[in-house]
Structures are given as structure tokens and as C-alpha cells.
Design a protein around this motif. Structure first.
Motif, PDB file in Angstrom:
ATOM      1  N   PHE A 184       7.129  -4.249 -14.285  1.00 20.90           N
ATOM      2  CA  PHE A 184       7.282  -4.503 -12.848  1.00 20.90           C
ATOM      3  C   PHE A 184       6.288  -3.677 -12.029  1.00 20.90           C
ATOM      4  N   LEU A 185       6.240  -2.372 -12.297  1.00 17.81           N
ATOM      5  CA  LEU A 185       5.387  -1.494 -11.494  1.00 17.81           C
ATOM      6  C   LEU A 185       3.917  -1.845 -11.644  1.00 17.81           C
ATOM      7  N   HIS A 186       3.498  -2.167 -12.862  1.00 17.55           N
ATOM      8  CA  HIS A 186       2.095  -2.511 -13.079  1.00 17.55           C
ATOM      9  C   HIS A 186       1.800  -3.959 -12.684  1.00 17.55           C
ATOM     10  N   GLY A 187       2.844  -4.712 -12.369  1.00 17.59           N
ATOM     11  CA  GLY A 187       2.648  -6.069 -11.875  1.00 17.59           C
ATOM     12  C   GLY A 187       2.570  -6.156 -10.361  1.00 17.59           C
ATOM     13  N   LEU A 188       2.782  -5.028  -9.684  1.00 13.30           N
ATOM     14  CA  LEU A 188       2.645  -5.018  -8.229  1.00 13.30           C
ATOM     15  C   LEU A 188       1.194  -5.292  -7.858  1.00 13.30           C
ATOM     16  N   PRO A 189       0.941  -5.951  -6.728  1.00 11.67           N
ATOM     17  CA  PRO A 189      -0.445  -6.214  -6.325  1.00 11.67           C
ATOM     18  C   PRO A 189      -1.227  -4.915  -6.188  1.00 11.67           C
ATOM     19  N   GLY A 190      -2.448  -4.904  -6.666  1.00  8.15           N
ATOM     20  CA  GLY A 190      -3.292  -3.721  -6.521  1.00  8.15           C
ATOM     21  C   GLY A 190      -3.652  -3.483  -5.065  1.00  8.15           C
ATOM     22  N   VAL A 191      -3.888  -2.227  -4.730  1.00 12.35           N
ATOM     23  CA  VAL A 191      -4.250  -1.860  -3.362  1.00 12.35           C
ATOM     24  C   VAL A 191      -5.769  -1.949  -3.218  1.00 12.35           C
ATOM     25  N   ASP A 192      -6.224  -2.680  -2.235  1.00 13.51           N
ATOM     26  CA  ASP A 192      -7.649  -2.761  -1.912  1.00 13.51           C
ATOM     27  C   ASP A 192      -8.042  -1.474  -1.173  1.00 13.51           C
ATOM     28  N   GLN A 193      -8.678  -0.544  -1.880  1.00 16.72           N
ATOM     29  CA  GLN A 193      -8.994   0.755  -1.292  1.00 16.72           C
ATOM     30  C   GLN A 193      -9.825   0.626  -0.030  1.00 16.72           C
ATOM     31  N   VAL A 194     -10.886  -0.160  -0.105  1.00 13.16           N
ATOM     32  CA  VAL A 194     -11.750  -0.327   1.066  1.00 13.16           C
ATOM     33  C   VAL A 194     -10.959  -0.967   2.202  1.00 13.16           C
ATOM     34  N   GLY A 195     -10.168  -1.980   1.864  1.00 11.03           N
ATOM     35  CA  GLY A 195      -9.416  -2.685   2.890  1.00 11.03           C
ATOM     36  C   GLY A 195      -8.403  -1.805   3.596  1.00 11.03           C
ATOM     37  N   VAL A 196      -7.617  -1.026   2.828  1.00 10.76           N
ATOM     38  CA  VAL A 196      -6.581  -0.209   3.448  1.00 10.76           C
ATOM     39  C   VAL A 196      -7.202   0.924   4.268  1.00 10.76           C
ATOM     40  N   GLU A 197      -8.320   1.472   3.800  1.00  9.82           N
ATOM     41  CA  GLU A 197      -8.970   2.545   4.557  1.00  9.82           C
ATOM     42  C   GLU A 197      -9.607   2.004   5.832  1.00  9.82           C
ATOM     43  N   GLN A 198     -10.184   0.799   5.766  1.00  6.73           N
ATOM     44  CA  GLN A 198     -10.778   0.210   6.963  1.00  6.73           C
ATOM     45  C   GLN A 198      -9.700  -0.149   7.982  1.00  6.73           C
ATOM     46  N   ARG A 199      -8.587  -0.690   7.506  1.00  2.43           N
ATOM     47  CA  ARG A 199      -7.527  -1.053   8.446  1.00  2.43           C
ATOM     48  C   ARG A 199      -6.935   0.189   9.095  1.00  2.43           C
ATOM     49  N   ALA A 200      -6.731   1.240   8.290  1.00  2.78           N
ATOM     50  CA  ALA A 200      -6.200   2.486   8.844  1.00  2.78           C
ATOM     51  C   ALA A 200      -7.147   3.059   9.896  1.00  2.78           C
ATOM     52  N   ALA A 201      -8.442   3.028   9.586  1.00  2.00           N
ATOM     53  CA  ALA A 201      -9.431   3.540  10.544  1.00  2.00           C
ATOM     54  C   ALA A 201      -9.459   2.689  11.802  1.00  2.00           C
ATOM     55  N   GLY A 202      -9.329   1.368  11.639  1.00  2.00           N
ATOM     56  CA  GLY A 202      -9.348   0.484  12.797  1.00  2.00           C
ATOM     57  C   GLY A 202      -8.146   0.688  13.698  1.00  2.00           C
ATOM     58  N   LEU A 203      -6.973   0.772  13.099  1.00  2.00           N
ATOM     59  CA  LEU A 203      -5.766   0.985  13.900  1.00  2.00           C
ATOM     60  C   LEU A 203      -5.778   2.351  14.580  1.00  2.00           C
ATOM     61  N   ALA A 204      -6.450   3.319  13.953  1.00  2.00           N
ATOM     62  CA  ALA A 204      -6.502   4.669  14.530  1.00  2.00           C
ATOM     63  C   ALA A 204      -7.307   4.714  15.815  1.00  2.00           C
ATOM     64  N   THR A 205      -8.107   3.683  16.066  1.00  2.00           N
ATOM     65  CA  THR A 205      -8.897   3.649  17.303  1.00  2.00           C
ATOM     66  C   THR A 205      -8.141   2.980  18.442  1.00  2.00           C
ATOM     67  N   ARG A 206      -6.980   2.405  18.140  1.00  2.00           N
ATOM     68  CA  ARG A 206      -6.206   1.741  19.197  1.00  2.00           C
ATOM     69  C   ARG A 206      -5.765   2.761  20.247  1.00  2.00           C
ATOM     70  N   SER A 207      -5.812   2.346  21.477  1.00  2.00           N
ATOM     71  CA  SER A 207      -5.298   3.195  22.552  1.00  2.00           C
ATOM     72  C   SER A 207      -4.042   2.539  23.112  1.00  2.00           C
ATOM     73  N   ILE A 208      -3.182   3.342  23.699  1.00  2.00           N
ATOM     74  CA  ILE A 208      -1.989   2.787  24.324  1.00  2.00           C
ATOM     75  C   ILE A 208      -2.078   3.025  25.817  1.00  2.00           C
ATOM     76  N   LYS A 209      -1.438   2.144  26.572  1.00  2.00           N
ATOM     77  CA  LYS A 209      -1.514   2.234  28.020  1.00  2.00           C
ATOM     78  C   LYS A 209      -0.865   3.522  28.518  1.00  2.00           C
ATOM     79  N   LYS A 210      -1.359   3.982  29.647  1.00  2.00           N
ATOM     80  CA  LYS A 210      -0.897   5.263  30.169  1.00  2.00           C
ATOM     81  C   LYS A 210       0.613   5.304  30.320  1.00  2.00           C
ATOM     82  N   GLU A 211       1.190   4.192  30.791  1.00  2.00           N
ATOM     83  CA  GLU A 211       2.641   4.189  31.018  1.00  2.00           C
ATOM     84  C   GLU A 211       3.430   4.225  29.722  1.00  2.00           C
ATOM     85  N   ALA A 212       2.770   3.839  28.616  1.00  2.00           N
ATOM     86  CA  ALA A 212       3.455   3.855  27.324  1.00  2.00           C
ATOM     87  C   ALA A 212       3.313   5.196  26.613  1.00  2.00           C
ATOM     88  N   LYS A 213       2.390   6.029  27.078  1.00  2.00           N
ATOM     89  CA  LYS A 213       2.132   7.282  26.366  1.00  2.00           C
ATOM     90  C   LYS A 213       3.337   8.216  26.435  1.00  2.00           C
TER      91      LYS A 213
END
Length: 324
Positions: free
Chosen positions: A30-59
Motif C-alpha cells: 500500500f505505502l509503496h503504491g501511493l503516487p510518487g511526489v513530483d519534487q519539482v512540482g511540489v516545490e514550485q507550487r509551495a514557492a508560488g503560493l508563498a508569494t500570495r498576498s492577502i488583503k489588508k482587512e484579512a490580515k
């Protein structure tokens, strides 16, 4: 992002994944049948989401939410009862001059200091968490690990943070790790169990995914990145993988489990990056202390300073908050 109420308790039905833990071969498959993690993909998505800003009223909402998710922690050999009492006072009233400042989620201490924390926090709604199982290395017998857990629970701990046997996991002895987590979960009784994966020692994102699922299969209420004693500790990409695991677990079982990044999260800017990740990867439902926590102490100081800036309209120096 908007605030959310605490989720309903998970349904009391047998997990459809029970069969995968019947023996070592089934669990490995079961554990080795889990989908592999795309290293480049997960790091790029994490970096992209980290640049998101939130509106002043939401801060302001984001800051208050982060404060309410903090597990205020002291895990040093020189910890004293006086230090724990001081930490408890800060947990209940993080900013004594601001009555509307939320309490933190929990105070986390060693088992021998749980009783002191329980007494200091009585009636406050702040939970008492205790590390256990030979924290941080976990290099001791199962008998000692279970005794460590029972000591914490008998002293009044609401939550237990255990460490997995990383050596056994890395050698592929998955059933042994699974059974140990199950035994600790049983020793916890009604206390919630947070399972520390120590992701900095797991080497790959695939291992983080496998360890996350292993902990969930064994009954962990939370999966936690780190002890804070190993570098790297919490990182955004690793937390993304763990958030995916609890999201996928919920889709397959209907059960809600939490995530706790711990170690290295020190600023409000960092905390907001993690809240954005929670919202975008797992979903809005996880934006509650019942399902997401920060393992930190210095983070709270910066959150309080930034909160004052939002409320007062100008920056307040560190003299205005207690510094741990």
C-alpha cells in the motif's frame, strides 16, 4: 480566506483501509503504491503560493487565527515549574493590554511538567500537550515509550506528541512503526495523539508521504513535521505533502485529521504563508486549531507585534510584548 467553525467529529465507522495493515507485505504494498511526489512540482507550487498576498482587512483575521493555532512550547533540559507557569500565563493572555487577543491553542511541555501546566491553565480552555516516547530521538524500548505516554496522560495532558522510530521506518519495518503508533494511541486514552515524523530525517518527499499515511492508518489525530531539534524542521513543501495526505485521507474515509508544522516558523509572514497553503492544499475546513497548529514559541512574539501594528496603526517595538 475566511474563518470557519470547528468540524464535526469523525464518523465512528471502520476504516475502509483496515485490510492494508493486516501484515507487513500488505502495508508495504500500500505505502509503496501511493503516487510518487513530483519534487519539482511540489516545490514550485509551495514557492508560488508563498508569494500570495492577502488583503489588508484579512490580515488581522489571519494574525488572530495564527495566534489561536500556536502550541506555545518549552522543551529544554533547564525548564522549571516557574518557567511553565510563566508560559501558561502568556498562553492565556498573550497580550495583557489587548483583551480581544485570542488565547493560544496549547502549552507543550515534558511529561514531568504536565501537572504544573494543568494547574496553571485550569479553566482557561488552553490545552496541555506533552511530548513523549523518548522525545526527541525515540531511542528507547516500547515499554518505556508507553510508560512515558501514560505518565503524561495520568498527569492531565490533553494531547500527546510522540516521535516515530525513524530507524525502523527507513529500514522498511513499516508494520513495527504502525504497531507502535497504535500502542501509543491506545495508551493516550481520550487524549489526542500528534505523530512526529521528523521529516528532516526522512530524506525524500515520497518518504514523507508514506510516513504521513502510516501515521494516519495507525490512528494519529495529527501528523507533525518535526521535533524542532533537527534541521531542516518544518518547510512549506513538506507541509504541502502532509496537507495533501490529510485531504486525501478525508476523501477516502470521511475522517478529519490535522497537521502541525513545527520548528523554524518565526515570523507573521511565515505563518501567513502556511495559512495560505492550508487553504489552497487541504481546504478552508482545516483553518481551525482543531486541525492545524504551529509548533512555535518565538512566532507568537512577532504575531503580537504585528497585531498591535494592525490595531494601533503604527509599529510597536519588542518592549511591548514578553520575549521568551
Amino acid at each position: 480566506m475566511t474563518a470557519t467553525t470547528s468540524p464535526a467529529a469523525a464518523p465512528e465507522t471502520p476504516s475502509p483501509l483496515t485490510d492494508v495493515t493486516r501484515d507487513e507485505a500488505s502495508l508495504r504494498r500500500f505505502l509503496h503504491g501511493l503516487p510518487g511526489v513530483d519534487q519539482v512540482g511540489v516545490e514550485q507550487r509551495a514557492a508560488g503560493l508563498a508569494t500570495r498576498s492577502i488583503k489588508k482587512e484579512a490580515k488581522r483575521w489571519a494574525i488572530d487565527t495564527a495566534v489561536s493555532m500556536v502550541d506555545l512550547t518549552t522543551l529544554e533540559g533547564a525548564d522549571t515549574r516557574g518557567k511553565v507557569r510563566g508560559l501558561a500565563a502568556k498562553a492565556m493572555r498573550p497580550d495583557p493590554e489587548r483583551q480581544d487577543c485570542p488565547r493560544v491553542a496549547a502549552v507543550c511541555v515534558y511529561p514531568d511538567l504536565v501537572e504544573t501546566a494543568v494547574e496553571a491553565l485550569a479553566g482557561s480552555g488552553v490545552r496541555v500537550a506533552s511530548v513523549a516516547t523518548g522525545f526527541p530521538a525515540g531511542r528507547t524500548s516500547r515499554e518505556v515509550k508507553l510508560a512515558d505516554t501514560r505518565q503524561a496522560v495520568e498527569a492531565g495532558a490533553d494531547e500527546v506528541d510522540m516521535v516515530i522510530d525513524r530507524g525502523a521506518f527507513l529500514e522498511g519495518r513499516y508494520l513495527e512503526v504502525f504497531e507502535e503508533i497504535r500502542a501509543v494511541k491506545e495508551a493516550c486514552g481520550s487524549a489526542h495523539l500528534k505523530v512526529i515524523l521528523e521529516t528532516g530525517e526522512l530524506a525524500t518527499y515520497d518518504n514523507v508521504r508514506r510516513a504521513s499515511w502510516l501515521a494516519l492508518l495507525a490512528g494519529g489525530d495529527f501528523i507533525k513535521t518535526s521535533t524542532g531539534k533537527v534541521s531542516p524542521a518544518a518547510t512549506l513543501p513538506v507541509t504541502h505533502v502532509m496537507l495533501q495526505a490529510v485531504r486525501d485521507w478525508h476523501e477516502r474515509t470521511g475522517e478529519l485529521r490535522g497537521v502541525k508544522p513545527a520548528g523554524g516558523i518565526r515570523t507573521t509572514k511565515d505563518a501567513i504563508k502556511y495559512l495560505v497553503a492550508v487553504h489552497e492544499v487541504a481546504g478552508e475546513q482545516w483553518l481551525t486549531p482543531e486541525l492545524f497548529r504551529f509548533g512555535a514559541s518565538s512566532l507568537l512574539n512577532d504575531l503580537l507585534l504585528q497585531r498591535r501594528t494592525q490595531v494601533d496603526g503604527h509599529y510597536s517595538g519588542p518592549d511591548y510584548v514578553t520575549v521568551d
